[in-house]
Scaffold this motif. Structure first.
Motif, PDB file in Angstrom:
ATOM      1  N   ASN A  93       0.817  -1.212   0.000  1.00 38.73           N
ATOM      2  CA  ASN A  93       0.000   0.000   0.000  1.00 38.73           C
ATOM      3  C   ASN A  93       0.852   1.264   0.000  1.00 38.73           C
ATOM      4  N   VAL A  94       1.989   1.235   0.658  1.00 36.73           N
ATOM      5  CA  VAL A  94       2.832   2.415   0.777  1.00 36.73           C
ATOM      6  C   VAL A  94       3.557   2.715  -0.533  1.00 36.73           C
ATOM      7  N   LYS A  95       3.968   1.728  -1.273  1.00 40.65           N
ATOM      8  CA  LYS A  95       4.726   1.947  -2.515  1.00 40.65           C
ATOM      9  C   LYS A  95       3.961   2.797  -3.523  1.00 40.65           C
ATOM     10  N   ILE A 100       3.139   8.197  -6.097  1.00 38.89           N
ATOM     11  CA  ILE A 100       2.231   9.312  -6.417  1.00 38.89           C
ATOM     12  C   ILE A 100       2.727  10.602  -5.776  1.00 38.89           C
ATOM     13  N   VAL A 101       3.161  10.549  -4.527  1.00 42.34           N
ATOM     14  CA  VAL A 101       3.671  11.741  -3.837  1.00 42.34           C
ATOM     15  C   VAL A 101       4.911  12.271  -4.536  1.00 42.34           C
ATOM     16  N   VAL A 104       3.904  13.978  -7.821  1.00 41.93           N
ATOM     17  CA  VAL A 104       3.256  15.273  -7.551  1.00 41.93           C
ATOM     18  C   VAL A 104       4.298  16.304  -7.144  1.00 41.93           C
ATOM     19  N   LEU A 105       5.251  15.918  -6.295  1.00 46.20           N
ATOM     20  CA  LEU A 105       6.309  16.864  -5.902  1.00 46.20           C
ATOM     21  C   LEU A 105       7.155  17.306  -7.092  1.00 46.20           C
ATOM     22  N   ILE A 106       7.472  16.384  -7.995  1.00 41.10           N
ATOM     23  CA  ILE A 106       8.256  16.736  -9.194  1.00 41.10           C
ATOM     24  C   ILE A 106       7.463  17.714 -10.058  1.00 41.10           C
ATOM     25  N   VAL A 107       6.189  17.478 -10.237  1.00 40.62           N
ATOM     26  CA  VAL A 107       5.352  18.378 -11.045  1.00 40.62           C
ATOM     27  C   VAL A 107       5.290  19.757 -10.391  1.00 40.62           C
TER      28      VAL A 107
END
Length: 135
Positions: A93-95, A100-101, A104-107
């Motif tokens: 679940n964490v992977k 996704i996090v 989103v941070l790169i974007v």
């Protein structure tokens, strides 16, 4: 002489001397002896049955103790394995959430860099080369 009252209520006399000399006991006392032997045998049989029952109960207790020890070991194994499975599914679940996090941070970082001008929006115009012709 000893006087004994039998169950029928009649008095019976027995001489000690007759019994010591191998004298024959009276029929009433013979039946009493047989009755008592029968009761003793019956009591002995009941005691043997009770002992067998106690032994069976003891065996059942030992069997229950063995089963409970096995169940305890299996419960410990189950607890260990369930924690392993829980950890495995937690990482599963964490992977995806981590991926996704990070995306989103790169974007967000790219948007900030574009807004501040660190990353140019348009490509610089290359110098125009004019060719000189010589006739």
């Amino acid at each position: 002489m000893h006087w004994i009252c039998d169950r029928s209520g009649t008095d019976t006399a027995r001489g000690k001397a007759d019994m010591e000399r191998g004298g024959v006991a009276e029929p009433a006392s013979q039946s009493k002896v047989q009755t008592l032997r029968g009761e003793v045998d019956e009591l002995s049989d009941k005691m043997k049955e009770n002992m067998k029952g106690i032994i069976k109960k003891g065996e059942k207790v030992v069997d229950l103790l063995t089963r409970s020890e096995n169940m305890k070991k299996e419960a410990e194994d189950f607890k260990y394995r369930s924690k392993e499975v829980e950890s495995k599914y937690w990482w599963k679940n964490v992977k995806p959430i981590t991926v996704i996090v990070v995306v989103v941070l790169i974007v967000i970082l790219i948007i900030i860099l574009l807004a501040t001008g660190v990353i140019p929006v348009s490509a610089p115009v290359p110098p125009v080369v004019t060719s000189s012709s010589k006739p």
